[in-house]
Design an enzyme around this catalytic site. Structure first.
Site, short mmCIF file in Angstrom:
data_model
loop_
_atom_site.label_atom_id
_atom_site.label_comp_id
_atom_site.label_asym_id
_atom_site.label_seq_id
_atom_site.Cartn_x
_atom_site.Cartn_y
_atom_site.Cartn_z
N GLY A 133 0.81 -1.21 0.00
CA GLY A 133 0.00 0.00 0.00
C GLY A 133 0.84 1.26 0.00
CB ALA A 137 10.21 3.37 5.92
CE LYS A 188 5.12 1.10 -5.25
NZ LYS A 188 6.15 1.85 -4.52
#
Length: 339
Positions: A133, A137, A188
């Site tokens: 998703g 971080a 992506k």
């Protein structure tokens, strides 16, 4: 629960903090013993997440067998191309009942396997989850609001990981489409790398919007061919992850692309980023998959030429702009458009 992590980079550390915040017993291992020792001594991970304090219930260790012993859940947070090596070296220490969670976003070059398929070669009986998703971080480690997807063929297992990682700053949804969630996360990165290149060349918001929109179209086409669900690509691991990776300077894929757009070679840009740029490997895998499966992916084709054949990036953009004219909706739906 007893939760073990392989990989103490930025994402592995950030997620270990989430689990620790929920009161679980956490162990984290890394291939670099000096890095682990520094984490033990300073209770920080300044190499990847400067300024973030590691909670007391996280135990860094250089002993992989000790780390994996008795784990209810194992989170593997290494680069996608390293998964096979991890399974070859450490798979024997993994109990068959341990839930294995993949948090990498990539496709193995050469074999063209998704991470779940690589893991299944070594541990076919273990419950598996892909946790993916739109998430950096740096933001998760600072407990900023974030959403993720827990994807598994088992509803019970997906919900177990949903519960494990859900906090007041991290919301987790479930999804049975493992193929789609894995592909959305991996592919992506390609579009983010291309978006960075357009930024580096000084193209504007119009170009990026077009690239992102047509990029998700290409991702969806390949995903459907591999058995994924269309709706997954309009969700968090599709459009959601695409947006955050194409627009943020936290994204190493975008940063690498910017440097390539400014004139650096692929290798020079990768070295300057200083960490694995997954989009470089994903571009090759997607290119090979598209040719193998007969799926049209013009953005991937042009980016592959730039990265691996030293093609001119500005010419690649012109090639995309001058392609044969099409109806916007024709490729994915296969529905009759004009009566």
């Amino acid at each position: 629960m007893k939760v073990s992590f392989i990989g103490a980079g930025s994402w592995g550390t950030a997620l270990s903090i989430v689990v620790a915040d929920n009161g679980h017993e956490v162990k984290i291992w890394d291939i670099n013993p000096e890095h682990i020792e520094a984490m033990k001594t300073t209770r920080r991970n300044d190499k990847y997440l400067g300024g973030v304090v590691i909670p007391d219930n996280i135990e860094p260790t250089s002993d992989i067998e000790y780390c994996l012993a008795g784990a209810d859940v194992l989170v593997i947070a290494v680069a996608s191309q390293a998964y096979r090596s991890v399974m070859e070296s450490h798979g024997a220490y993994m109990d068959d009942k341990t839930i294995i969670v993949n948090v990498a976003k990539g496709i193995e070059n050469g074999s063209l396997l998704r991470i779940s398929e690589v893991i299944a070669e070594f541990k076919p009986n273990n419950p598996f989850v892909c946790l993916s998703g739109p998430s950096h971080a740096e933001e998760v480690s600072h407990r900023l609001p974030t959403t993720l997807v827990s994807a598994s063929t088992s509803k019970e297992v997906a919900e177990c990981i949903q519960d494990l990682f859900s906090t007041d700053y991290l919301r987790v949804y479930t999804n049975p489409d493992v193929v789609g969630v894995e592909l959305g996360g991996a592919l992506k990165n390609i579009i983010a790398l291309a978006a960075g290149i357009t930024d580096g060349m000084g193209f504007g918001d119009n170009a990026k919007a077009a690239l992102m929109t047509r990029g998700i179209r290409e991702i969806t086409r390949l995903g459907i061919k591999l058995g994924a669900k269309v709706d997954t690509f309009t969700g968090l691991s599709g459009v959601g992850d695409l947006i955050v990776t194409c627009t943020s300077m936290h994204s190493r894929n975008r940063r690498c692309g910017i440097m390539i757009g400014e004139g650096l070679s692929r290798k020079e840009a990768e070295e300057k980023v200083g960490m694995v740029v997954e989009g470089i490997y994903a571009t090759k895998a997607a290119y090979d998959l598209s040719k193998k499966l007969g799926v049209e992916m013009p953005i991937v084709d042009e980016l592959y030429a730039v990265l691996y054949e030293e093609a001119d990036a500005k010419q690649a953009v012109k090639n995309l702009m001058l392609r044969a004219r099409k109806h916007e909706m024709e490729e994915v739906t296969k529905e009759t458009i004009w009566e």
